[in-house]
Enzyme design. Structure first.
Site, PDB file in Angstrom:
ATOM      1  N   ASP A 184      -1.819 -13.874   7.997  1.00 42.34           N
ATOM      2  CA  ASP A 184      -2.353 -14.518   6.797  1.00 42.34           C
ATOM      3  C   ASP A 184      -3.540 -15.395   7.189  1.00 42.34           C
ATOM      4  O   ASP A 184      -3.360 -16.396   7.886  1.00 42.34           O
ATOM      5  CB  ASP A 184      -1.253 -15.370   6.151  1.00 42.34           C
ATOM      6  N   CYS A 189       0.421  -8.962  -1.415  1.00 41.61           N
ATOM      7  CA  CYS A 189       0.548 -10.066  -0.453  1.00 41.61           C
ATOM      8  C   CYS A 189       1.053 -11.288  -1.213  1.00 41.61           C
ATOM      9  O   CYS A 189       1.591 -11.147  -2.311  1.00 41.61           O
ATOM     10  CB  CYS A 189      -0.758 -10.312   0.296  1.00 41.61           C
ATOM     11  N   ARG A 198      -5.517 -11.019   1.628  1.00 44.74           N
ATOM     12  CA  ARG A 198      -5.239  -9.745   2.297  1.00 44.74           C
ATOM     13  C   ARG A 198      -5.206  -8.552   1.353  1.00 44.74           C
ATOM     14  O   ARG A 198      -5.902  -7.546   1.594  1.00 44.74           O
ATOM     15  CB  ARG A 198      -3.907  -9.843   3.069  1.00 44.74           C
TER      16      ARG A 198
END
Ligand code: 4NP
Length: 151
Positions: free
Chosen positions: A123, A7, A13
């Site tokens: 996100d 990420c 994440r």
């Protein structure tokens, strides 16, 4: 099989994806190596975000020992499968890899949940704690698919 989750910051994440897939692989007696990295270097060396740690602990997964690392071009050679958790991350991986990058090994993570999908895992960095459970659940569903597909 060696799998890398990627990420932007490697604190929200991809650490969840690393922890979830590692646990599932272990439960399925799969000898997989699973790591994660980020395409920007803002958080190198940091532990996962407190809310990522918290949601994982609630699900029985301890990711507190993970540390953020920066994605390097050589990682694309070292891993068999590289998952971009989001579309902008995929583009950043292309840049880091350069002209000879083995992009055939790089996939959008959510394309494993829905074939052909160009969706991104949202996100949660810019939001509050409530964003982390849906992110966790999306990652968990997708990791189940990955286990089913490659085990
Ligand atoms: P992640 O979230 O890519 O899921 O780790 C982010 C964490 C930090 C930043 C952006 C996204 N940042 O800009 O510092």
């Amino acid at each position: 099989m060696k799998i890398l989750m990627v990420c932007l910051g490697n604190i929200c994440r991809s650490p969840i994806a690393e922890g979830v897939l590692r646990k599932m692989a272990k439960e399925n007696s799969l000898d997989w190596i699973i790591d994660s990295a980020g395409t920007n270097g803002y958080h190198i060396g940091e532990a996962p975000h407190p809310f990522s740690q918290k949601i994982c602990i609630q699900k029985g997964i301890d990711i507190s020992q993970q540390r953020a690392t920066l994605l390097l071009a050589r990682h694309l050679e070292e891993y068999d499968l590289i998952y971009a958790l989001a579309a902008d991350v995929y583009q950043a991986i292309e840049k880091i890899g350069g002209t000879n990058a083995p992009m055939h090994k790089v996939k959008l993570f959510l394309s494993e949940l829905h074939e052909g999908s160009t969706e991104s895992v949202p996100d949660p960095w810019y939001g509050d704690e409530s964003g982390y459970l849906p992110v966790y659940e999306l990652i968990e569903k997708t990791c189940h698919k990955i286990i089913d597909k490659y085990h």
